[in-house]
Design a protein around this motif. Structure first.
Motif, PDB file in Angstrom:
ATOM      1  N   LEU A  33     -62.295  12.424 102.269  1.00  0.00           N
ATOM      2  CA  LEU A  33     -60.843  12.556 102.371  1.00  0.00           C
ATOM      3  C   LEU A  33     -60.160  11.196 102.227  1.00  0.00           C
ATOM      4  CD1 LEU A  33     -60.433  15.085 105.325  1.00  0.00           C
ATOM      5  CD2 LEU A  33     -60.660  15.538 102.875  1.00  0.00           C
ATOM      6  N   ALA A  34     -59.110  11.164 101.398  1.00  0.00           N
ATOM      7  CA  ALA A  34     -58.303   9.953 101.277  1.00  0.00           C
ATOM      8  C   ALA A  34     -57.189   9.950 102.319  1.00  0.00           C
ATOM      9  CB  ALA A  34     -57.705   9.863  99.869  1.00  0.00           C
ATOM     10  N   LEU A  35     -56.651  11.139 102.609  1.00  0.00           N
ATOM     11  CA  LEU A  35     -55.660  11.334 103.662  1.00  0.00           C
ATOM     12  C   LEU A  35     -55.989  12.641 104.362  1.00  0.00           C
ATOM     13  CD1 LEU A  35     -52.344  10.414 101.769  1.00  0.00           C
ATOM     14  CD2 LEU A  35     -53.414   9.096 103.617  1.00  0.00           C
ATOM     15  N   PRO A  36     -55.883  12.703 105.674  1.00  0.00           N
ATOM     16  CA  PRO A  36     -56.237  13.925 106.400  1.00  0.00           C
ATOM     17  C   PRO A  36     -55.292  15.074 106.064  1.00  0.00           C
ATOM     18  CG  PRO A  36     -55.185  12.342 107.870  1.00  0.00           C
ATOM     19  CD  PRO A  36     -55.437  11.627 106.577  1.00  0.00           C
ATOM     20  N   PRO A  37     -55.774  16.306 106.203  1.00  0.00           N
ATOM     21  CA  PRO A  37     -54.938  17.469 105.888  1.00  0.00           C
ATOM     22  C   PRO A  37     -53.815  17.649 106.897  1.00  0.00           C
ATOM     23  CG  PRO A  37     -56.958  18.181 106.935  1.00  0.00           C
ATOM     24  CD  PRO A  37     -57.103  16.704 106.693  1.00  0.00           C
ATOM     25  N   GLU A  38     -52.705  18.171 106.413  1.00  0.00           N
ATOM     26  CA  GLU A  38     -51.556  18.444 107.283  1.00  0.00           C
ATOM     27  C   GLU A  38     -50.874  19.729 106.842  1.00  0.00           C
ATOM     28  OE1 GLU A  38     -48.709  15.298 108.128  1.00  0.00           O
ATOM     29  OE2 GLU A  38     -50.074  13.851 107.194  1.00  0.00           O
ATOM     30  N   ARG A  39     -50.203  20.354 107.782  1.00  0.00           N
ATOM     31  CA  ARG A  39     -49.299  21.438 107.436  1.00  0.00           C
ATOM     32  C   ARG A  39     -48.066  20.815 106.789  1.00  0.00           C
ATOM     33  NH1 ARG A  39     -48.184  26.629 109.962  1.00  0.00           N
ATOM     34  NH2 ARG A  39     -49.524  26.073 111.732  1.00  0.00           N
ATOM     35  N   THR A  40     -47.731  21.264 105.579  1.00  0.00           N
ATOM     36  CA  THR A  40     -46.592  20.687 104.875  1.00  0.00           C
ATOM     37  C   THR A  40     -45.413  21.642 104.799  1.00  0.00           C
ATOM     38  OG1 THR A  40     -47.634  21.361 102.793  1.00  0.00           O
ATOM     39  CG2 THR A  40     -47.957  19.094 103.494  1.00  0.00           C
ATOM     40  N   ALA A  41     -45.634  22.872 105.176  1.00  0.00           N
ATOM     41  CA  ALA A  41     -44.569  23.882 105.250  1.00  0.00           C
ATOM     42  C   ALA A  41     -45.055  24.929 106.234  1.00  0.00           C
ATOM     43  CB  ALA A  41     -44.291  24.486 103.881  1.00  0.00           C
ATOM     44  N   GLY A  42     -44.259  25.956 106.458  1.00  0.00           N
ATOM     45  CA  GLY A  42     -44.627  26.937 107.460  1.00  0.00           C
ATOM     46  C   GLY A  42     -46.006  27.529 107.292  1.00  0.00           C
ATOM     47  N   ASP A  43     -46.378  27.862 106.059  1.00  0.00           N
ATOM     48  CA  ASP A  43     -47.662  28.512 105.819  1.00  0.00           C
ATOM     49  C   ASP A  43     -48.459  27.784 104.741  1.00  0.00           C
ATOM     50  OD1 ASP A  43     -46.045  29.038 103.690  1.00  0.00           O
ATOM     51  OD2 ASP A  43     -46.272  31.211 103.717  1.00  0.00           O
ATOM     52  N   GLU A  44     -48.281  26.482 104.650  1.00  0.00           N
ATOM     53  CA  GLU A  44     -48.905  25.705 103.585  1.00  0.00           C
ATOM     54  C   GLU A  44     -49.554  24.452 104.163  1.00  0.00           C
ATOM     55  OE1 GLU A  44     -46.884  25.414  99.548  1.00  0.00           O
ATOM     56  OE2 GLU A  44     -46.663  23.359 100.283  1.00  0.00           O
ATOM     57  N   LEU A  45     -50.649  24.025 103.536  1.00  0.00           N
ATOM     58  CA  LEU A  45     -51.295  22.782 103.934  1.00  0.00           C
ATOM     59  C   LEU A  45     -51.602  21.961 102.693  1.00  0.00           C
ATOM     60  CD1 LEU A  45     -54.660  22.764 103.350  1.00  0.00           C
ATOM     61  CD2 LEU A  45     -54.551  24.527 105.101  1.00  0.00           C
ATOM     62  N   GLN A  46     -51.802  20.660 102.904  1.00  0.00           N
ATOM     63  CA  GLN A  46     -52.088  19.764 101.795  1.00  0.00           C
ATOM     64  C   GLN A  46     -53.042  18.673 102.260  1.00  0.00           C
ATOM     65  OE1 GLN A  46     -48.820  17.314  99.863  1.00  0.00           O
ATOM     66  NE2 GLN A  46     -49.268  18.738  98.201  1.00  0.00           N
ATOM     67  N   VAL A  47     -53.893  18.206 101.322  1.00  0.00           N
ATOM     68  CA  VAL A  47     -54.838  17.138 101.640  1.00  0.00           C
ATOM     69  C   VAL A  47     -55.103  16.337 100.369  1.00  0.00           C
ATOM     70  CG1 VAL A  47     -56.849  18.625 101.185  1.00  0.00           C
ATOM     71  CG2 VAL A  47     -57.095  16.617 102.669  1.00  0.00           C
ATOM     72  N   ALA A  48     -55.319  15.038 100.532  1.00  0.00           N
ATOM     73  CA  ALA A  48     -55.686  14.165  99.421  1.00  0.00           C
ATOM     74  C   ALA A  48     -57.163  13.824  99.551  1.00  0.00           C
ATOM     75  CB  ALA A  48     -54.842  12.897  99.426  1.00  0.00           C
ATOM     76  N   VAL A  49     -57.888  13.959  98.447  1.00  0.00           N
ATOM     77  CA  VAL A  49     -59.344  13.808  98.463  1.00  0.00           C
ATOM     78  C   VAL A  49     -59.759  12.815  97.386  1.00  0.00           C
ATOM     79  CG1 VAL A  49     -61.545  15.047  98.406  1.00  0.00           C
ATOM     80  CG2 VAL A  49     -59.469  16.237  99.151  1.00  0.00           C
ATOM     81  N   ALA A  50     -60.663  11.923  97.739  1.00  0.00           N
ATOM     82  CA  ALA A  50     -61.100  10.902  96.788  1.00  0.00           C
ATOM     83  C   ALA A  50     -62.386  11.283  96.069  1.00  0.00           C
ATOM     84  CB  ALA A  50     -61.301   9.574  97.520  1.00  0.00           C
ATOM     85  N   ASP A  51     -63.057  12.322  96.523  1.00  0.00           N
ATOM     86  CA  ASP A  51     -64.397  12.646  96.040  1.00  0.00           C
ATOM     87  C   ASP A  51     -64.436  14.043  95.423  1.00  0.00           C
ATOM     88  OD1 ASP A  51     -67.448  12.121  96.183  1.00  0.00           O
ATOM     89  OD2 ASP A  51     -67.210  14.036  97.200  1.00  0.00           O
TER      90      ASP A  51
END
Length: 205
Positions: A33-51
């Motif tokens: 993981l480049a950045l840890p996952p987070e909830r970005t909206a009510g029912d949505e999540l996002q994460v940045a991955v380097a691998d």
């Protein structure tokens, strides 16, 4: 860089699945993981991955339950990376938004967007997801035991069946096919990321 945006399907009628999904993404991403996952909206999540391996592992785990539409975007991101994925910017994030919007309209619930070659990676991932969607509960039971490091003999003993029965379940579940496909898909995704660089954030003022 890989950015995954996942949107919970039928979230208005189902319980909030974001907390459990965040734990899954963290576990599957491990050191990739480049950045840890987070909830970005009510029912949505996002994460940045380097691998590439971590990105594919997360995609396959989220699509397994059928609860998520998953968009994988590949491209550069602005540097330095912020502490929160919600504050990050760049081509990979734009591509992930395009991908998740398209994923919502497909039976396999996944899409890939990249500057070039994304359609090939998307087609291959969709084939693998479709194969996994056909897997029976018994097939998943064997998959999980083998993924935990058990041999077929150990799995047979755990389930109280013969080794032959485990072999038949593994064949019906196409576990060998997936075992061969995953490294190939990881190479395809790694190739998509070749040539992308973390872009410097433009000066503001």
């Amino acid at each position: 860089m890989y950015v995954l945006t996942a949107d919970q399907r039928a979230s208005r009628v189902n319980a909030d699945a974001v907390p459990s999904a965040l734990a899954v993404v963290t576990r599957r991403g491990a050191g990739g993981l480049a950045l840890p996952p987070e909830r970005t909206a009510g029912d949505e999540l996002q994460v940045a991955v380097a691998d590439a391996s971590a990105a594919l592992s997360i995609v396959l785990e989220l699509t397994r339950t059928g609860e998520w539409s998953v968009g994988l975007g590949v491209g550069a991101v602005e540097s330095p990376l912020p502490q929160s994925v919600r504050a990050a910017r760049g081509e990979a994030f734009i591509n992930a938004r395009d991908a998740v919007d398209r994923a919502k309209k497909t039976p396999t619930r996944v899409a890939v967007t990249a500057a070039a070659g994304g359609e090939d990676a998307e087609a291959l991932i969709r084939l693998l997801v479709e194969l996994r969607d056909r897997r029976s509960p018994e097939g998943w039971e064997v998959y999980d035991l083998l993924a935990d490091g058990l041999t077929q003999r150990d799995a047979a003993a755990r389930l109280g069946v013969s080794e032959g029965a485990i072999s038949l379940r593994a064949k019906a579940a196409a576990l060998r096919v997936e075992e061969a496909a995953v490294p190939a898909l990881e190479r395809v995704l790694a190739h998509l990321d070749d040539g992308t660089r973390t872009a410097s954030a433009p000066e503001r003022g």
